[in-house]
Design a protein around this motif. Structure first.
Motif, short mmCIF file in Angstrom:
data_model
loop_
_atom_site.label_atom_id
_atom_site.label_comp_id
_atom_site.label_asym_id
_atom_site.label_seq_id
_atom_site.Cartn_x
_atom_site.Cartn_y
_atom_site.Cartn_z
N GLN A 2 58.68 38.24 69.09
CA GLN A 2 57.41 38.33 69.77
C GLN A 2 57.63 38.65 71.24
O GLN A 2 58.51 38.12 71.88
CB GLN A 2 56.66 37.01 69.67
N HIS A 3 56.81 39.58 71.75
CA HIS A 3 56.86 39.90 73.17
C HIS A 3 55.58 39.44 73.82
O HIS A 3 54.50 39.54 73.23
CB HIS A 3 57.02 41.42 73.38
N PRO A 4 55.65 38.95 75.04
CA PRO A 4 54.43 38.49 75.71
C PRO A 4 53.53 39.67 76.04
O PRO A 4 53.98 40.78 76.29
CB PRO A 4 54.95 37.83 76.98
N ASP A 5 52.22 39.42 75.99
CA ASP A 5 51.26 40.47 76.32
C ASP A 5 51.29 40.78 77.81
O ASP A 5 51.12 41.92 78.21
CB ASP A 5 49.85 40.05 75.90
N ALA A 6 51.47 39.77 78.62
CA ALA A 6 51.52 39.96 80.07
C ALA A 6 52.79 39.31 80.62
O ALA A 6 53.23 38.28 80.14
CB ALA A 6 50.30 39.33 80.73
N ILE A 7 53.37 39.94 81.63
CA ILE A 7 54.56 39.37 82.25
C ILE A 7 54.13 38.18 83.08
O ILE A 7 53.17 38.25 83.83
CB ILE A 7 55.24 40.44 83.13
N LEU A 38 63.80 47.38 80.04
CA LEU A 38 64.56 46.46 79.20
C LEU A 38 63.69 45.24 78.97
O LEU A 38 63.42 44.48 79.90
CB LEU A 38 65.88 46.05 79.90
N LYS A 39 63.20 45.07 77.75
CA LYS A 39 62.35 43.94 77.38
C LYS A 39 61.16 43.80 78.34
O LYS A 39 60.94 42.75 78.93
CB LYS A 39 63.15 42.64 77.31
N HIS A 40 60.45 44.89 78.53
CA HIS A 40 59.24 44.97 79.35
C HIS A 40 59.50 44.79 80.84
O HIS A 40 58.60 44.50 81.60
CB HIS A 40 58.18 43.96 78.89
N LEU A 41 60.74 44.93 81.27
CA LEU A 41 61.08 44.87 82.69
C LEU A 41 61.63 46.22 83.12
O LEU A 41 62.40 46.84 82.37
CB LEU A 41 62.15 43.82 82.97
N GLN A 42 61.25 46.67 84.32
CA GLN A 42 61.81 47.91 84.85
C GLN A 42 63.30 47.73 85.09
O GLN A 42 63.73 46.73 85.66
CB GLN A 42 61.12 48.29 86.16
N HIS A 50 77.03 52.72 89.62
CA HIS A 50 76.54 53.00 88.26
C HIS A 50 76.24 51.74 87.45
O HIS A 50 76.27 51.76 86.23
CB HIS A 50 77.52 53.89 87.49
N LYS A 51 75.97 50.62 88.12
CA LYS A 51 75.58 49.39 87.44
C LYS A 51 74.07 49.39 87.26
O LYS A 51 73.32 49.86 88.13
CB LYS A 51 75.98 48.15 88.24
N THR A 52 73.60 48.84 86.15
CA THR A 52 72.16 48.71 85.92
C THR A 52 71.75 47.27 86.17
O THR A 52 72.55 46.35 86.00
CB THR A 52 71.78 49.12 84.49
#
Length: 154
Positions: A2-7, A38-42, A50-52
């Motif tokens: 389940q993913h949250p609807d709002a952060i 990544l999981k609703h995060l920019q 070159h690190k994310t």
């Protein structure tokens, strides 16, 4: 999953804080590209190393799972519930509840800590001195144990 609807508001605050000063947490370089989500995060990528990274990288909330339960757990902390009760309320293990409690407390310090700049001067620094294990101590008087013989009435 389940993913949250709002952060949650905490993550939004961290993203706004990152946007105000967009730098790589690894090398502190300012040439950054947006690199998907990544999981609703920019997600961002540094052009130099070159690190994310995301807004949660380098914060106490980094690498914590079950983001959809964080707000419910924060509510249980605000209502002063015990660890076991908060764990049962969120359907997580007791060790997870313990970890979250300490991370959320660290987050409060992280968000409220002002950045110190300039010269800082300290007038005095006090250090405690330990005499543990020393047989001969010349700096302080010997401690007396037991009854004082001078006060004994005969």
């Amino acid at each position: 999953m389940q993913h949250p609807d709002a952060i949650p508001a905490i993550i939004e605050h961290l993203e706004q804080q990152l946007q105000s000063d967009l730098r790589c947490p690894k090398c502190n370089h300012d040439h950054i590209n947006r690199w998907g989500t990544l999981k609703h995060l920019q997600r961002y990528r540094c052009k130099a190393c070159h690190k994310t990274f995301t807004a949660l990288t380098g914060t106490p909330l980094a690498r914590l799972r079950k983001r959809e339960l964080w707000m419910q757990y924060a509510d249980s902390m605000l209502s002063s519930e015990a660890l076991r009760k908060a764990a049962a309320r969120c359907h997580v293990h007791l060790s997870t509840s313990f970890r979250w409690r300490h991370r959320f407390l660290k987050l409060a310090d992280y968000l409220n800590t002002p950045v110190l700049t300039g010269i800082i001067e300290a007038d005095q620094t006090m250090f405690r001195e330990s005499f543990k294990g020393k047989r001969k101590i010349a700096k302080r008087p010997v401690r007396k144990r037991g009854n004082d013989n001078k006060k004994r009435v005969t």
